[in-house]
Design a protein around this motif. Structure first.
Motif, short mmCIF file in Angstrom:
data_model
loop_
_atom_site.label_atom_id
_atom_site.label_comp_id
_atom_site.label_asym_id
_atom_site.label_seq_id
_atom_site.Cartn_x
_atom_site.Cartn_y
_atom_site.Cartn_z
N VAL A 90 0.84 -1.19 -0.04
CA VAL A 90 0.07 -0.01 -0.01
C VAL A 90 0.90 1.15 -0.11
O VAL A 90 2.11 1.22 0.39
CB VAL A 90 -0.97 0.01 1.36
CG1 VAL A 90 -1.78 -1.11 1.16
CG2 VAL A 90 -0.20 0.19 2.58
N HIS A 91 0.06 2.59 -0.30
CA HIS A 91 0.89 3.78 -0.29
C HIS A 91 0.09 4.40 0.76
O HIS A 91 -0.83 4.61 0.94
CB HIS A 91 0.70 4.62 -1.52
CG HIS A 91 1.23 3.80 -3.07
ND1 HIS A 91 2.47 3.72 -3.24
CD2 HIS A 91 0.81 3.14 -3.72
CE1 HIS A 91 2.99 2.89 -4.26
NE2 HIS A 91 1.50 2.72 -4.91
N GLY A 92 1.36 5.32 1.45
CA GLY A 92 0.79 6.29 2.49
C GLY A 92 1.86 6.27 3.41
O GLY A 92 3.20 6.28 3.29
N THR A 93 1.66 7.07 4.65
CA THR A 93 2.30 7.56 5.42
C THR A 93 2.84 6.35 6.52
O THR A 93 2.24 5.12 6.32
CB THR A 93 1.80 8.73 6.53
OG1 THR A 93 0.80 8.02 7.20
CG2 THR A 93 1.47 9.61 5.58
N PRO A 94 4.05 6.17 7.48
CA PRO A 94 4.17 5.22 8.08
C PRO A 94 3.15 4.87 9.00
O PRO A 94 2.77 3.62 9.28
CB PRO A 94 5.51 5.75 9.02
CG PRO A 94 6.03 6.72 7.99
CD PRO A 94 5.15 7.21 7.15
N ALA A 95 2.48 5.87 9.50
CA ALA A 95 1.16 5.34 10.60
C ALA A 95 0.36 5.00 9.73
O ALA A 95 -0.33 3.82 10.23
CB ALA A 95 0.81 6.79 10.98
N ARG A 97 0.64 2.86 6.96
CA ARG A 97 1.15 1.64 6.84
C ARG A 97 1.02 0.61 8.02
O ARG A 97 0.67 -0.52 7.98
CB ARG A 97 2.51 1.53 6.40
CG ARG A 97 2.80 2.23 4.87
CD ARG A 97 4.11 2.14 4.42
NE ARG A 97 4.28 2.85 3.07
CZ ARG A 97 4.18 2.14 2.01
NH1 ARG A 97 4.32 0.94 1.86
NH2 ARG A 97 4.72 2.98 0.85
N ARG A 98 1.18 1.23 9.15
CA ARG A 98 1.08 0.45 10.39
C ARG A 98 -0.26 -0.01 10.56
O ARG A 98 -0.63 -0.84 11.33
CB ARG A 98 1.82 1.27 11.62
CG ARG A 98 3.16 1.39 11.61
CD ARG A 98 3.97 1.89 12.79
NE ARG A 98 3.16 3.08 13.31
CZ ARG A 98 3.93 4.27 12.93
NH1 ARG A 98 4.75 4.16 12.19
NH2 ARG A 98 3.40 5.34 13.59
N ASP A 99 -1.33 0.99 10.21
CA ASP A 99 -2.54 0.60 10.56
C ASP A 99 -3.03 -0.42 9.73
O ASP A 99 -4.00 -1.29 9.96
CB ASP A 99 -3.66 1.81 10.10
CG ASP A 99 -3.56 3.03 10.98
OD1 ASP A 99 -3.15 2.64 12.34
OD2 ASP A 99 -3.63 4.23 10.79
N VAL A 100 -2.59 -0.54 8.37
CA VAL A 100 -2.90 -1.69 7.36
C VAL A 100 -2.30 -3.08 8.24
O VAL A 100 -3.11 -4.23 7.96
CB VAL A 100 -2.15 -1.67 6.10
CG1 VAL A 100 -1.94 -2.66 5.40
CG2 VAL A 100 -2.73 -0.64 5.55
N MET A 101 -1.16 -3.15 8.58
CA MET A 101 -0.67 -4.06 9.57
C MET A 101 -1.49 -4.50 10.62
O MET A 101 -1.32 -6.07 10.91
CB MET A 101 0.84 -3.80 10.03
CG MET A 101 1.78 -3.59 8.93
SD MET A 101 3.58 -2.84 9.29
CE MET A 101 4.03 -4.47 10.24
N ARG A 102 -2.06 -3.84 11.07
CA ARG A 102 -2.91 -4.11 12.25
C ARG A 102 -4.28 -4.77 11.63
O ARG A 102 -4.93 -5.37 12.58
CB ARG A 102 -3.31 -3.04 13.39
CG ARG A 102 -1.98 -2.76 14.21
CD ARG A 102 -2.36 -1.64 15.13
NE ARG A 102 -2.52 -0.39 14.72
CZ ARG A 102 -1.43 0.65 14.68
NH1 ARG A 102 -0.35 0.22 15.01
NH2 ARG A 102 -1.63 1.74 14.17
N ASP A 103 -4.58 -4.46 10.44
CA ASP A 103 -5.88 -4.97 9.95
C ASP A 103 -5.80 -6.48 9.79
O ASP A 103 -4.77 -7.18 9.32
CB ASP A 103 -6.03 -4.30 8.56
CG ASP A 103 -7.58 -4.52 8.18
OD1 ASP A 103 -8.16 -5.43 8.76
OD2 ASP A 103 -8.03 -3.76 7.12
N THR A 104 -6.90 -7.06 10.30
CA THR A 104 -6.76 -8.51 10.33
C THR A 104 -7.17 -9.05 9.00
O THR A 104 -6.97 -10.33 8.59
CB THR A 104 -7.76 -9.07 11.25
OG1 THR A 104 -9.16 -8.68 11.10
CG2 THR A 104 -7.45 -8.83 12.48
N THR A 105 -7.54 -8.31 7.97
CA THR A 105 -7.85 -8.78 6.62
C THR A 105 -6.42 -9.17 5.86
O THR A 105 -5.67 -8.24 6.12
CB THR A 105 -8.46 -7.60 5.76
OG1 THR A 105 -9.83 -7.24 6.52
CG2 THR A 105 -8.94 -8.00 4.30
N VAL A 106 -6.42 -10.25 5.16
CA VAL A 106 -5.48 -10.50 4.64
C VAL A 106 -5.54 -10.19 3.12
O VAL A 106 -6.55 -10.37 2.32
CB VAL A 106 -5.24 -12.17 4.51
CG1 VAL A 106 -4.25 -12.64 3.51
CG2 VAL A 106 -5.23 -12.70 5.81
N GLY A 107 -4.42 -9.27 2.71
CA GLY A 107 -4.34 -8.57 1.47
C GLY A 107 -3.53 -9.29 0.38
O GLY A 107 -3.00 -10.40 0.75
#
Length: 256
Positions: A90-95, A97-107
């Motif tokens: 994904v594209h975005g700020t470090p924060a 990207r960290r939110d994406v890592m906490r998401d339980t959805t598997v991308g």
């Protein structure tokens, strides 16, 4: 202190029924050298199928080794790799990207990261079966010690991205602690010279590259970065060692 730290490391890095008490955990977080020390125990178990090299087809040995990795280490590190794959996609700020890592959805990033590393690990194990038994066992052991050395490197040189496992491991640890962790890897580095040493160098290189990427992309090192580094470093160590063996003509040199 060292034995308590080793128990804590095994309790966190494997599914072995040890080191789940608070004293062991505290000792572990303060002792980065416990990472590679635990790698010897984990690596010895993962390397057991390679005692059958030459007696069973390479594909069978490699499949058994994959099963051993999952059985001994569980899915904790693989989960970190999956989260890192999603963050990288994904594209975005470090924060963000960290939110994406906490998401339980598997991308798709997670699927691609896990799939690529799993295939690379299987191929690495298969390639290792082309070595003599002693060399094969030593390479697998070195790759596991190297993977844990990579995590110790993050613990000593990384910067935390947020509160959590990463910040706990980094608190109070520094370059001097990394020297102790490096010293703990010397026994396996001296088994098949310079093949097993190549495995350790490859793992260390992965740690430094991931640390640099995480600092720029995620704002530092977190728990998922530790787990992903373990998986990536294991693969790099395996392939690096096997390549060194074949490029050097398949000679076994030992310092023991």
């Amino acid at each position: 202190m060292v034995l308590s730290a080793l128990r804590g490391a095994l309790g966190f890095l494997s599914r072995l029924p040890v080191g789940h008490d608070e004293d062991a955990w505290t000792a572990f977080t303060a002792t980065p050298a416990a990472f590679p020390l635990a790698g010897y125990a984990v690596g010895a178990l993962v390397a057991l199928p390679f005692l059958a090299v030459g007696r069973l087809p390479g594909a069978v040995v490699a499949a058994a080794a994959l099963a051993a990795v999952v059985t001994v280490t569980g899915v904790n590190h693989a989960d970190g790799l999956a989260d890192l794959g999603d963050a990288a996609a994904v594209h975005g700020t470090p924060a963000e990207r960290r939110d994406v890592m906490r998401d339980t959805t598997v991308g798709v990033g997670a699927v691609l990261a896990l799939g690529t590393v799993l295939v690379a690990l299987a191929l690495g194990f298969l390639a290792t079966t082309t070595l003599p038994v002693i060399a094969a066992v030593a390479v697998v052991l070195a790759s596991e010690v190297g993977a844990k050395l990579a995590m110790a490197t993050l613990a000593c040189l990384g910067e935390p991205s947020h509160e959590g496992f990463g910040s706990t491991m980094l608190d109070g640890n520094g370059p001097a602690d990394l020297l102790v962790a490096l010293a703990a890897t010397l026994p396996i580095a001296a088994v098949v010279v310079p093949v097993t040493a190549t495995a350790l160098v490859a793992a260390l290189a992965v740690a430094l590259l991931v640390r640099r990427w995480a600092r720029r992309t995620l704002g530092g090192v977190g728990g998922d970065v530790f787990g992903a580094t373990n998986e990536l470093a294991r693969v790099a160590a395996l392939h690096g060692a096997v390549a060194a063996w074949h490029l050097l003509g398949g000679s076994v040199w030992t310092l023991w």
